[in-house]
Design an enzyme around this catalytic site. Structure first.
Site, PDB file in Angstrom:
ATOM      1  N   GLU A 271       8.298  22.696   2.772  1.00 55.14           N
ATOM      2  CA  GLU A 271       9.344  23.205   2.277  1.00 55.14           C
ATOM      3  C   GLU A 271       9.070  23.432   0.720  1.00 55.14           C
ATOM      4  OE1 GLU A 271      12.968  21.889   4.711  1.00 55.14           O
ATOM      5  OE2 GLU A 271      12.538  20.378   3.149  1.00 55.14           O
TER       6      GLU A 271
ATOM      7  N   LYS B 256      22.142  17.146   5.778  1.00 57.72           N
ATOM      8  CA  LYS B 256      22.152  16.580   4.329  1.00 57.72           C
ATOM      9  C   LYS B 256      23.353  15.575   4.161  1.00 57.72           C
ATOM     10  CE  LYS B 256      19.227  20.369   2.802  1.00 57.72           C
ATOM     11  NZ  LYS B 256      18.627  20.944   1.748  1.00 57.72           N
TER      12      LYS B 256
ATOM     13  N   GLY C 205      17.988  26.130   0.055  1.00 58.40           N
ATOM     14  CA  GLY C 205      19.436  26.154  -0.321  1.00 58.40           C
ATOM     15  C   GLY C 205      19.634  27.278  -1.155  1.00 58.40           C
TER      16      GLY C 205
ATOM     17  N   SER D  67      15.801  27.867   3.383  1.00 61.65           N
ATOM     18  CA  SER D  67      16.569  29.076   3.853  1.00 61.65           C
ATOM     19  C   SER D  67      16.094  29.756   5.044  1.00 61.65           C
ATOM     20  CB  SER D  67      16.500  30.107   2.617  1.00 61.65           C
ATOM     21  OG  SER D  67      17.166  29.511   1.379  1.00 61.65           O
TER      22      SER D  67
ATOM     23  N   HIS E 200      11.833  14.137   1.720  1.00 63.30           N
ATOM     24  CA  HIS E 200      12.583  15.423   1.527  1.00 63.30           C
ATOM     25  C   HIS E 200      12.567  15.634  -0.091  1.00 63.30           C
ATOM     26  CE1 HIS E 200      15.342  18.293   0.934  1.00 63.30           C
ATOM     27  NE2 HIS E 200      15.286  18.624   2.213  1.00 63.30           N
TER      28      HIS E 200
ATOM     29  N   ASN F 174      18.840  19.527   9.206  1.00 66.22           N
ATOM     30  CA  ASN F 174      19.002  18.599   8.338  1.00 66.22           C
ATOM     31  C   ASN F 174      20.172  18.777   7.594  1.00 66.22           C
ATOM     32  OD1 ASN F 174      19.074  16.847   6.108  1.00 66.22           O
ATOM     33  ND2 ASN F 174      17.391  18.117   4.770  1.00 66.22           N
TER      34      ASN F 174
ATOM     35  N   GLU G 129      14.597  16.611  -2.139  1.00 66.59           N
ATOM     36  CA  GLU G 129      15.998  16.048  -2.801  1.00 66.59           C
ATOM     37  C   GLU G 129      15.849  14.443  -2.838  1.00 66.59           C
ATOM     38  OE1 GLU G 129      18.854  17.662   0.127  1.00 66.59           O
ATOM     39  OE2 GLU G 129      18.133  19.746  -0.762  1.00 66.59           O
TER      40      GLU G 129
END
Ligand code: PGA
Length: 251
Positions: free
Chosen positions: A167, A11, A173, A212, A95, A9, A97
């Site tokens: 996730e 991003k 991250g 991560s 996701h 991904n 985010e």
């Protein structure tokens, strides 16, 4: 047997030049990846370049989001059929985010899952709790709510045509990975939740871990019974790191 899947991904990272370099590196090294299916989810504007470079290779590509609509007056949106027009196989859906910064609700995510399937894409449905939710001890409740919304809207058979990615938001991250045991516990819970609707789907659907994951921790995570690969952010931006994560699925 579920074939492991490792999806990058990217991003909102990269440039035409860096994408070209990254893809050249992946193509050169993909031969060392024996077991996993491999994909990259590119920023939409780089999907045409990605298609040109990856066509004819074993590496698949996809988008990072999909509109709930198939076409129309929705400025700035990308429709599922537009992604398949450029050879996309996968689309990341829901996701964290997008849930956090774009107000995507469980209901929107379920509609997006359906829209992706309608276009022939394989949705990668992201679920996971925040740190606050984990500390409150409601991880399973949160994940169940996110999953149930899609099962209720799309039906368990359609969910079985996609991929789930667990996730934990606190691991994305941050360099903080869920321990293999922590991740396995939630993965097993997800499979159990699916099994309540269909044991067949629960047994066949791939549940990826994301947060991560990197060349150091990937093998141990992927060795867990219910972890079928990974959704990789930061470590997917360097060809060597991403290939090492993909190769960690070799058995
Ligand atoms: P990360 O991102 O690997 O950089 O933690 C994973 C993701 O958000 O999909």
């Amino acid at each position: 047997m579920r074939q492991p899947l490792v999806a990058g991904n990217w991003k909102m990272n990269g440039s035409r030049a860096s994408v070209a370099e990254l893809l050249a590196g992946l193509k050169a090294g993909i031969g060392r990846v024996k077991a996993a299916e491999v994909a990259v989810c590119a920023p939409a504007i780089y999907i045409p370049d990605t298609q040109k470079q990856l066509e004819g290779t074993p590496i698949k590509w996809g988008g990072q989001d999909v509109s709930v609509h198939a076409s129309g007056a929705y400025t700035g949106e990308i429709a599922g059929p537009m992604l398949t027009d450029f050879g996309c196989h996968f689309a990341i859906i829901g996701h964290s985010e997008r849930r956090a910064y774009h107000g995507e609700t469980d209901a929107t995510v379920a509609q997006k899952f359906e829209a992706a399937r309608a276009a022939g894409l394989v949705p990668i449905l992201c679920v996971g709790e925040t740190l606050d939710e984990r500390e409150q001890g409601i991880t399973e409740q949160v994940v169940a709510r996110q999953l149930d919304a899609v099962i209720a809207h799309c039906g368990i058979e359609m969910v079985g045509q996609g991929v789930i990615a667990y996730e934990p938001v606190w691991a994305i991250g941050t360099g903080k990975t869920a321990s293999p045991e922590q991740a396995q516990e939630v993965h097993a819970f997800i499979r159990g939740r699916l099994a309540a609707s269909s044991p067949v789907v629960a047994d066949s659907v791939r549940v990826l871990y994301g947060g991560s994951m990197n060349p150091k921790n990937a093998a141990e995570l992927m060795a867990q019974a219910d972890i079928d690969g990974g959704l990789i952010g930061g470590a997917s931006l360097k060809a060597d790191d991403f290939l090492a994560v993909c190769a960690a699925a070799n058995r």
